[in-house]
Scaffold this motif. Sequence first.
Motif, PDB file in Angstrom:
ATOM      1  N   ASP A  46       0.841  -1.180   0.000  1.00  0.00           N
ATOM      2  CA  ASP A  46       0.000   0.000   0.000  1.00  0.00           C
ATOM      3  C   ASP A  46       0.881   1.236   0.000  1.00  0.00           C
ATOM      4  OD1 ASP A  46      -2.388  -1.348   0.006  1.00  0.00           O
ATOM      5  OD2 ASP A  46      -2.543  -1.397   2.179  1.00  0.00           O
ATOM      6  N   GLU A  47       0.667   2.099  -0.963  1.00  0.00           N
ATOM      7  CA  GLU A  47       1.403   3.352  -1.057  1.00  0.00           C
ATOM      8  C   GLU A  47       0.560   4.483  -0.479  1.00  0.00           C
ATOM      9  OE1 GLU A  47       4.451   4.078  -2.471  1.00  0.00           O
ATOM     10  OE2 GLU A  47       4.916   2.017  -2.976  1.00  0.00           O
ATOM     11  N   LEU A  48       1.204   5.429   0.151  1.00  0.00           N
ATOM     12  CA  LEU A  48       0.550   6.633   0.646  1.00  0.00           C
ATOM     13  C   LEU A  48       0.919   7.774  -0.288  1.00  0.00           C
ATOM     14  CD1 LEU A  48      -1.043   8.177   2.879  1.00  0.00           C
ATOM     15  CD2 LEU A  48       1.164   8.623   3.936  1.00  0.00           C
ATOM     16  N   PRO A  49      -0.042   8.332  -1.009  1.00  0.00           N
ATOM     17  CA  PRO A  49       0.305   9.474  -1.861  1.00  0.00           C
ATOM     18  C   PRO A  49       0.573  10.709  -1.010  1.00  0.00           C
ATOM     19  CG  PRO A  49      -2.048   9.061  -1.938  1.00  0.00           C
ATOM     20  CD  PRO A  49      -1.442   7.962  -1.105  1.00  0.00           C
ATOM     21  N   LEU A  50       1.542  11.484  -1.421  1.00  0.00           N
ATOM     22  CA  LEU A  50       1.848  12.751  -0.767  1.00  0.00           C
ATOM     23  C   LEU A  50       1.545  13.858  -1.768  1.00  0.00           C
ATOM     24  CD1 LEU A  50       5.188  11.729   0.948  1.00  0.00           C
ATOM     25  CD2 LEU A  50       2.992  12.129   2.053  1.00  0.00           C
ATOM     26  N   TYR A  51       0.703  14.789  -1.374  1.00  0.00           N
ATOM     27  CA  TYR A  51       0.247  15.830  -2.287  1.00  0.00           C
ATOM     28  C   TYR A  51       1.023  17.117  -2.073  1.00  0.00           C
ATOM     29  CZ  TYR A  51      -3.531  12.510  -2.792  1.00  0.00           C
ATOM     30  OH  TYR A  51      -4.246  11.372  -3.014  1.00  0.00           O
ATOM     31  N   ALA A  52       1.463  17.703  -3.177  1.00  0.00           N
ATOM     32  CA  ALA A  52       2.209  18.958  -3.115  1.00  0.00           C
ATOM     33  C   ALA A  52       1.278  20.107  -2.762  1.00  0.00           C
ATOM     34  CB  ALA A  52       2.875  19.229  -4.464  1.00  0.00           C
ATOM     35  N   THR A  53       1.795  21.049  -2.003  1.00  0.00           N
ATOM     36  CA  THR A  53       1.021  22.238  -1.638  1.00  0.00           C
ATOM     37  C   THR A  53       1.351  23.407  -2.564  1.00  0.00           C
ATOM     38  OG1 THR A  53       2.682  22.890  -0.024  1.00  0.00           O
ATOM     39  CG2 THR A  53       0.851  21.544   0.775  1.00  0.00           C
ATOM     40  N   THR A  54       2.177  23.155  -3.604  1.00  0.00           N
ATOM     41  CA  THR A  54       2.513  24.180  -4.592  1.00  0.00           C
ATOM     42  C   THR A  54       2.140  23.667  -5.968  1.00  0.00           C
ATOM     43  OG1 THR A  54       4.740  23.334  -4.926  1.00  0.00           O
ATOM     44  CG2 THR A  54       4.463  25.002  -3.211  1.00  0.00           C
ATOM     45  N   PHE A  55       2.263  24.521  -6.954  1.00  0.00           N
ATOM     46  CA  PHE A  55       1.869  24.162  -8.311  1.00  0.00           C
ATOM     47  C   PHE A  55       3.036  23.782  -9.203  1.00  0.00           C
ATOM     48  CE2 PHE A  55      -1.486  27.081  -6.852  1.00  0.00           C
ATOM     49  CZ  PHE A  55      -2.554  26.211  -6.951  1.00  0.00           C
ATOM     50  N   THR A  56       4.177  23.469  -8.629  1.00  0.00           N
ATOM     51  CA  THR A  56       5.349  23.128  -9.426  1.00  0.00           C
ATOM     52  C   THR A  56       5.531  21.620  -9.484  1.00  0.00           C
ATOM     53  OG1 THR A  56       6.743  23.316  -7.479  1.00  0.00           O
ATOM     54  CG2 THR A  56       6.511  25.288  -8.834  1.00  0.00           C
ATOM     55  N   ALA A  57       6.319  21.164 -10.458  1.00  0.00           N
ATOM     56  CA  ALA A  57       6.563  19.729 -10.600  1.00  0.00           C
ATOM     57  C   ALA A  57       7.332  19.190  -9.407  1.00  0.00           C
ATOM     58  CB  ALA A  57       7.327  19.451 -11.885  1.00  0.00           C
ATOM     59  N   MET A  58       8.311  19.950  -8.940  1.00  0.00           N
ATOM     60  CA  MET A  58       9.061  19.580  -7.738  1.00  0.00           C
ATOM     61  C   MET A  58       8.836  20.689  -6.730  1.00  0.00           C
ATOM     62  SD  MET A  58      13.083  18.790  -7.237  1.00  0.00           S
ATOM     63  CE  MET A  58      13.674  18.038  -5.737  1.00  0.00           C
ATOM     64  N   PRO A  59       8.147  20.400  -5.644  1.00  0.00           N
ATOM     65  CA  PRO A  59       7.895  21.458  -4.656  1.00  0.00           C
ATOM     66  C   PRO A  59       9.194  22.046  -4.120  1.00  0.00           C
ATOM     67  CG  PRO A  59       6.575  19.515  -4.182  1.00  0.00           C
ATOM     68  CD  PRO A  59       7.546  19.136  -5.264  1.00  0.00           C
ATOM     69  N   PHE A  60       9.207  23.342  -3.960  1.00  0.00           N
ATOM     70  CA  PHE A  60      10.373  24.016  -3.407  1.00  0.00           C
ATOM     71  C   PHE A  60       9.906  25.178  -2.547  1.00  0.00           C
ATOM     72  CE2 PHE A  60       9.328  26.358  -7.149  1.00  0.00           C
ATOM     73  CZ  PHE A  60       9.531  27.681  -6.792  1.00  0.00           C
ATOM     74  N   SER A  61      10.794  25.632  -1.685  1.00  0.00           N
ATOM     75  CA  SER A  61      10.495  26.772  -0.830  1.00  0.00           C
ATOM     76  C   SER A  61      11.752  27.603  -0.647  1.00  0.00           C
ATOM     77  CB  SER A  61       9.985  26.311   0.528  1.00  0.00           C
ATOM     78  OG  SER A  61       9.829  27.415   1.397  1.00  0.00           O
TER      79      SER A  61
END
Length: 159
Positions: free
Chosen positions: A32-47
């Motif tokens: 079972d995989e747990l999906p992790l959803y990005a909180t930004t609109f980029t392909a690779m989330p960054f801050s």
Amino acid sequence: MPQRVRDVSWPARLARVEERLAQLERTGWERDELPLYATTFTAMPFSDSTSFSTLLENTFTPRTASLALGLTFVGDQVAGVNTGGEWQVLLAGAVVWSGLVAATYTVQYAVTTLDLLPYRGATELLIQIQTRRTAGANTGGRNGNGGSIGLSPRFARFA
């Protein structure tokens, strides 16, 4: 039409079971995989923030005793200055795993298994992955705030 009589001998039955087991081992195990959803609109989330900001999250119900988690981090480089930082994983608002992103502009990998037993009674459990910039340029970069910390999940499997 001829009918086949099944062999009921113990060695023949054992051979059939062993063949089926070998076939299952060749195909691998499903997890079972747990999906992790990005909180930004980029392909690779960054801050590029200097305070912790959530880049990946999900709410789930703990069904197993642990969660195997693999993450990838990379710092940025702005005008020849490398960006470093910190990251942390939170379960229900509490930090359960953390580390550093070296200011070397190289990809780093982190792997651990999180214990979900203290949260087994919860119907909803929030997992958050946060980063912050602690070193690097203060200006320039994508948003003008200096370099950023990139984050990508490699896997999140219930174990």
